[in-house]
Each structure stands twice: as structure tokens, then as C-alpha cells.
Motif scaffolding. Structure first.
Motif, mmCIF file in Angstrom:
data_model
loop_
_atom_site.group_PDB
_atom_site.id
_atom_site.type_symbol
_atom_site.label_atom_id
_atom_site.label_comp_id
_atom_site.label_asym_id
_atom_site.label_seq_id
_atom_site.Cartn_x
_atom_site.Cartn_y
_atom_site.Cartn_z
ATOM 1 N N TRP A 1 0.836 -1.205 0.000
ATOM 2 C CA TRP A 1 0.000 0.000 0.000
ATOM 3 C C TRP A 1 0.870 1.254 0.000
ATOM 4 O O TRP A 1 1.887 1.307 0.688
ATOM 5 C CB TRP A 1 -0.901 0.030 1.236
ATOM 6 N N LEU A 2 0.424 2.259 -0.748
ATOM 7 C CA LEU A 2 1.106 3.552 -0.801
ATOM 8 C C LEU A 2 0.101 4.638 -0.440
ATOM 9 O O LEU A 2 -0.859 4.880 -1.176
ATOM 10 C CB LEU A 2 1.683 3.799 -2.201
ATOM 11 N N VAL A 3 0.299 5.281 0.716
ATOM 12 C CA VAL A 3 -0.609 6.311 1.226
ATOM 13 C C VAL A 3 -0.025 7.676 0.864
ATOM 14 O O VAL A 3 1.096 8.004 1.269
ATOM 15 C CB VAL A 3 -0.777 6.169 2.752
ATOM 16 N N LEU A 4 -0.797 8.466 0.114
ATOM 17 C CA LEU A 4 -0.287 9.727 -0.427
ATOM 18 C C LEU A 4 -1.216 10.894 -0.116
ATOM 19 O O LEU A 4 -2.443 10.757 -0.119
ATOM 20 C CB LEU A 4 -0.128 9.623 -1.949
ATOM 21 N N ASN A 5 -0.606 12.057 0.089
ATOM 22 C CA ASN A 5 -1.316 13.306 0.328
ATOM 23 C C ASN A 5 -1.854 13.840 -0.999
ATOM 24 O O ASN A 5 -1.098 14.315 -1.839
ATOM 25 C CB ASN A 5 -0.367 14.312 0.977
ATOM 26 N N ARG A 6 -3.165 13.789 -1.165
ATOM 27 C CA ARG A 6 -3.757 14.228 -2.427
ATOM 28 C C ARG A 6 -3.723 15.740 -2.574
ATOM 29 O O ARG A 6 -3.906 16.261 -3.682
ATOM 30 C CB ARG A 6 -5.195 13.719 -2.543
ATOM 31 N N ASP A 7 -3.486 16.469 -1.481
ATOM 32 C CA ASP A 7 -3.433 17.938 -1.528
ATOM 33 C C ASP A 7 -2.043 18.464 -1.867
ATOM 34 O O ASP A 7 -1.880 19.659 -2.086
ATOM 35 C CB ASP A 7 -3.857 18.528 -0.179
ATOM 36 N N ASP A 8 -1.042 17.594 -1.868
ATOM 37 C CA ASP A 8 0.344 18.006 -2.091
ATOM 38 C C ASP A 8 0.773 17.518 -3.483
ATOM 39 O O ASP A 8 0.874 16.314 -3.712
ATOM 40 C CB ASP A 8 1.252 17.406 -1.016
ATOM 41 N N PRO A 9 1.023 18.428 -4.422
ATOM 42 C CA PRO A 9 1.283 17.995 -5.805
ATOM 43 C C PRO A 9 2.426 17.002 -5.946
ATOM 44 O O PRO A 9 2.296 15.991 -6.650
ATOM 45 C CB PRO A 9 1.584 19.312 -6.534
ATOM 46 N N LEU A 10 3.559 17.254 -5.289
ATOM 47 C CA LEU A 10 4.694 16.358 -5.464
ATOM 48 C C LEU A 10 4.446 14.998 -4.829
ATOM 49 O O LEU A 10 4.889 13.968 -5.345
ATOM 50 C CB LEU A 10 5.956 17.001 -4.877
ATOM 51 N N ALA A 11 3.749 14.978 -3.698
ATOM 52 C CA ALA A 11 3.406 13.691 -3.102
ATOM 53 C C ALA A 11 2.428 12.930 -3.987
ATOM 54 O O ALA A 11 2.615 11.732 -4.254
ATOM 55 C CB ALA A 11 2.821 13.905 -1.706
ATOM 56 N N TRP A 12 1.389 13.611 -4.466
ATOM 57 C CA TRP A 12 0.362 12.935 -5.264
ATOM 58 C C TRP A 12 0.910 12.458 -6.606
ATOM 59 O O TRP A 12 0.484 11.426 -7.144
ATOM 60 C CB TRP A 12 -0.828 13.866 -5.456
ATOM 61 N N GLU A 13 1.900 13.170 -7.129
ATOM 62 C CA GLU A 13 2.539 12.741 -8.382
ATOM 63 C C GLU A 13 3.418 11.511 -8.200
ATOM 64 O O GLU A 13 3.961 10.986 -9.176
ATOM 65 C CB GLU A 13 3.363 13.890 -8.968
ATOM 66 N N SER A 14 3.527 11.032 -6.974
ATOM 67 C CA SER A 14 4.326 9.837 -6.697
ATOM 68 C C SER A 14 3.525 8.551 -6.859
ATOM 69 O O SER A 14 3.984 7.470 -6.495
ATOM 70 C CB SER A 14 4.877 9.912 -5.264
ATOM 71 N N ARG A 15 2.319 8.652 -7.432
ATOM 72 C CA ARG A 15 1.421 7.493 -7.500
ATOM 73 C C ARG A 15 2.015 6.318 -8.257
ATOM 74 O O ARG A 15 1.707 5.169 -7.963
ATOM 75 C CB ARG A 15 0.088 7.890 -8.161
ATOM 76 N N SER A 16 2.871 6.601 -9.230
ATOM 77 C CA SER A 16 3.446 5.515 -10.029
ATOM 78 C C SER A 16 4.850 5.145 -9.585
ATOM 79 O O SER A 16 5.586 4.491 -10.325
ATOM 80 C CB SER A 16 3.457 5.910 -11.512
ATOM 81 N N ALA A 17 5.220 5.545 -8.377
ATOM 82 C CA ALA A 17 6.587 5.269 -7.906
ATOM 83 C C ALA A 17 6.872 3.789 -7.807
ATOM 84 O O ALA A 17 8.013 3.343 -7.976
ATOM 85 C CB ALA A 17 6.818 5.940 -6.553
#
Length: 481
Positions: free
Chosen positions: A233-249
């Protein structure tokens, strides 16, 4: 407990260290290096510790290791130690491209870090939490939730404790929560390791004195998820652009959190409620006014912690109980004292400009004197200076390599009152007290690193506490008949 998380986890085989020539590079003044040395001895390795600091600088750590069969090379590094080592365990502060490490690699040594050793040896699934700011609070909140059902939950990582020291008490079903800095993640990525539940709280400018670019720093953070599989599981901050852009990490399944949103799954703030959505249903975790920590950033941390804890096996009722019991983490918006109507707050862990701005937001609307400045880390101080000039009634600067630039930017932004730079925390606190007004706040949120005046940010926070206590004592004496 929920069924989100598998009860077993795949991990790399723990290396056989019996008889291995192990070199600990950087004992350090916190517990990580001490834990590494103890672990290597217990595994039967032939251990040498090398550190550029002298014996006098390392007394507490050396005392903890007294009596163990360890050879020490202090005040220097020696080429022969790196060339004969089977493995080198580097301190997180040692850059990945250190010429000493290059020498060891050329001689055939394996390079490890405390975290890579721990991840391979840990028998339980791991929740790993990183981010530019909020990772310690999020990890602490997550562990607090999991401890509602499992008091043996392990919390360790980038917080002055050794993860390896915790290993003997970890069973396959023990909840394990680890805070991870970008430097520690480097050590995991080098060996293809990621946690079962990975969390990125946010990403903003930091450590640009260590990384060649912002892109390189972002990539270092994203490495936490790089080696996840489809059952992770990868939990990401949807309000933070750089964090949310990590979806395909990596290949892990993405679960968002945020302060607003209509996503069908994840942890969100919905008006005055903190909610969890999953499989088409929604459950209220608690109301915002029930959560004891101040600031929107604390709510975001709570949402991230809730999502990670649920994915690690907690249920919503346990999330509620854990969050209701939350208390401030030391050195993070920690109220030290109220003196003559002025509240003194220690946020020394705000070592990045974005963290200092988040601290300002918490106390918006109150007369505020900010203590800031320190060592440079390459971040742009302009946005922080503009916010400080607009919202702080006065700024007290600590001396350091970043302080001249911060001073100039504050002046350009129209900051009305600037004091310093000061060479000691005592002087800075006294200056802040003279500038503060009843009902106001004196906030230590430096936006910079601590090196120069202090060993690290924790020593800086302890100096702030001591200076405030001295100020409170003087105020009491003045009030005595």
C-alpha cells in the motif's frame, strides 16, 4: 482488526554476519550507530567503528558500548579499514557517493545502513513513513492507534532510537511503524527494499545542500515505494502535488488522504468530520474539534496516520481512541511555558521553510515573535520570509550560514522588527521576550538546520527549553515580595 493487510510479508534473506569484517562508519551521537554496533557484535561480526569525531565528542555512545569487542578508529578514517571490510554500515549523514564508500565498494565490500539491516531482519510487515514535514508526528499517531489493540507496537526510526535494538521483541504479527528520512530511504533503495505500507506526508524544498537538485530530493523520497509489490500500500497526500505525483513510484496500491475531496476511498476531512471511505461506505473517525492537536497540518498528519493504521490492521474505533489520546511530540509545536501572558512554543524540528510556515499558520491571529535562522540547506527562503514579514510582529534571528540570506529577504519583504543575529539561544529568547506582548506567542520555528551553534535540532530545542525555564524562574523571582 480489518482485513486490509496480509498477515505475512516477504522480506530479503538476512545476511549471515558471523566472522564478517564489519566497519561502522559514523557512530554518531544518537542511538542509531550504537544500535548498529551492538547488533553486529551480537551477530558474530568482527566490528570496527570509525568516526571523524574524537573520543571526547562521543563519550555517551562509547560508554554504552563499553565491554563489547569493538575496535575504534576515532578522529580519522583509515584507508585500510575500508579496503579490508566485508561490509560497511554507513551513518545516514554519510553521503552515498562518499569517496570512502567508493574505496570500500572497489574492494568488494557491501554497503549497508541501519535500516537495510533492520528491514531484512524484521519478521513483521512494516509501516514506513516519510515526508519533508510531519513524518515524526504521523508515525507517532499511527503507532498510538495501533497500540490501542497491540501495546507491543514498535515505533522507531529517524527519532533518536535504534530500530535494531527493537528486533528481539518483534514477532511476525507485531505492528511496526518506522519514520524514514530521505537519507535512510537511500539505504533501503540500494538493496531493493520498501515497507509494506508506505506513507508520503508531503514533499517540499529541503536538504538541497545534500542533493544536486530538487528533482533528486523528490526521487529520494519516492524511493520509499519503488520496490513495493501489488499486495503493498502507498498512502499519499492528495493535496500536495509532489506527493500525489508519486502514484506511479512503485507497484503498491494507492490510498489517498487529504483535507477535502470526494474520492471513493481514503481518509479525508469532510467539514468538521474526519472520515474513512472504503468499499463504497463511509465511517466517521472523529470530529475535528475532538482532535487535541492544533493546526491544519496536524489534521493532515492524523488522516495519514489513520489510513496507514487501518491498512496495517486497525479498525475505525481504534483510530478514534488513538487520535483522541494524541499529545504533542517533543520539539514539534511543544508548549514549553506561559510567562507574563506570553506562550513559548518549541518547534525546533521545523528545519525546512515549509515547516516554519505551517507553524505560523497554527498561531495565525495572535501577536507572534518568531525565532528563526541557522544553517543553510539550499532551500529558497523567499516564500518563508514573505509569510513571516506579513504575519510576525517581530523576528529574532539565530546565527548561521543561512541567516544573512534570511535577514536580507525579511528586510526586502518589509519585516518591521528584526533582532540579531544572536550567538546563543539564551540571548535569542531574552530578545524575543522583550519584543513579545501579553496574549502573544514566542515561536521557535527556524526554517533552517541547526549545525554551527548546536549539535542537531534536538539540542537546539533543549536549549530553547532551558532558556525559557530560566526566563520563567527570573519572572517568578521578580514577582516575589
Amino acid at each position: 482488526m480489518t482485513d486490509h493487510v496480509a498477515r505475512t510479508t516477504q522480506r530479503r534473506a538476512e545476511p549471515d554476519l558471523r566472522g564478517a569484517r564489519a566497519l561502522v562508519m559514523g557512530l554518531g551521537t544518537r542511538q542509531g550507530g550504537v544500535g548498529v554496533a551492538r547488533y553486529l557484535v551480537a551477530q558474530g561480526a568482527e566490528v570496527t567503528v570509525t568516526d571523524l569525531r574524537t573520543e571526547a565528542d562521543l563519550v555517551p555512545a562509547l560508554e554504552e558500548l563499553a565491554g563489547l569487542p569493538i575496535r575504534y578508529v576515532l578522529g580519522e578514517h583509515r584507508a585500510e579499514d575500508f579496503e579490508r571490510a566485508d561490509l560497511v554500515v554507513r551513518n545516514p549523514a554519510v553521503p552515498l557517493d562518499s569517496p570512502w564508500l567508493q574505496r570500500a565498494r572497489a574492494a568488494g565490500a557491501r554497503i549497508e545502513m541501519e535500516m537495510s539491516l533492520f528491514f531484512r531482519a524484521c519478521p513483521a510487515p512494516i509501516v514506513g513513513i516519510t515526508g519533508t514535514k510531519g513524518k515524526t508526528t504521523t508515525a507517532t499517531l499511527c503507532a498510538g492507534i495501533l497500540r490501542v489493540a497491540r501495546p507491543d507496537t514498535v515505533l522507531a526510526g529517524n527519532m533518536g532510537t535504534s530500530t535494531l535494538d527493537a528486533l528481539p521483541g518483534i514477532r511476525p504479527d507485531t505492528p511496526v511503524v518506522i519514520e524514514l528520512s530521505s537519507w535512510q530511504i537511500e539505504g533501503l533503495a540500494e538493496h531493493g527494499l520498501s515497507p509494506h505500507v508506505a506513507v508520503i506526508t508531503n514533499i517540499s524544498e529541503d536538504h538541497l545542500n545534500r542533493y544536486p537538485s530538487m528533482a533528486a530530493y523528490v526521487e529520494a523520497k519516492r524511493q520509499i515505494a519503488r520496490y513495493q509489490g501489488p499486495d503493498d500500500w502507498l498512502v499519499l497526500n492528495r493535496d500536495d502535488p509532489l506527493a500525489w505525483e508519486s502514484r506511479s513510484a512503485g507497484a503498491g496500491r494507492v490510498v489517498p488522504f487529504g483535507m477535502a475531496g470526494d474520492a471513493p476511498a481514503g481518509a479525508f476531512r469532510d467539514g468538521d468530520r474526519l472520515v474513512w471511505r472504503w468499499d463504497g461506505s463511509e465511517v466517521e473517525l472523529l470530529r475535528r474539534d475532538e482532535f487535541p492537536l492544533p493546526g491544519d497540518h496536524a489534521v493532515a498528519n492524523a488522516l495519514a496516520a489513520a489510513a496507514a493504521a487501518i491498512l496495517a490492521g486497525a479498525d475505525p474505533a481504534q483510530v478514534r481512541t488513538g487520535l483522541l489520546a494524541a499529545t504533542p511530540v517533543p520539539h514539534r509545536q511543544e508548549i514549553v511555558a506561559t510567562i507574563d501572558g506570553v506562550c513559548y512554543v518549541n518547534d525546533t524540528a521545523a528545519t525546512a521553510p515549509a515547516a516554519a510556515v505551517a507553524a505560523l499558520d497554527t498561531f495565525r491571529g495572535r501577536p507572534l515573535v518568531l525565532i528563526a535562522g541557522g544553517a543553510a540547506k539550499g532551500a529558497d527562503l523567499g516564500p518563508m520570509a514573505r509569510r513571516v514579514a506579513a504575519e510576525a510582529s517581530a523576528v529574532v534571528l539565530l546565527d548561521g550560514t543561512a541567516t544573512p540570506d534570511l535577514h536580507a529577504r525579511l528586510r526586502d519583504a518589509g519585516a518591521a522588527r528584526i533582532s540579531g543575529p544572536h550567538r546563543s539561544m539564551e540571548d535569542a529568547v531574552r530578545a524575543a521576550a522583550e519584543l513579545a506582548t501579553p496574549g502573544g506567542v514566542v515561536l521557535l520555528a527556524p526554517g533552517c538546520a541547526s549545525f554551527g551553534l548546536f549539535r542537531d535540532e534536538f539540542e537546539r530545542g533543549e536549549a530553547f527549553r532551558a532558556a525559557v525555564r530560566a526566563l520563567a524562574g527570573a519572572a517568578r523571582r521578580e514577582g516575589e515580595p
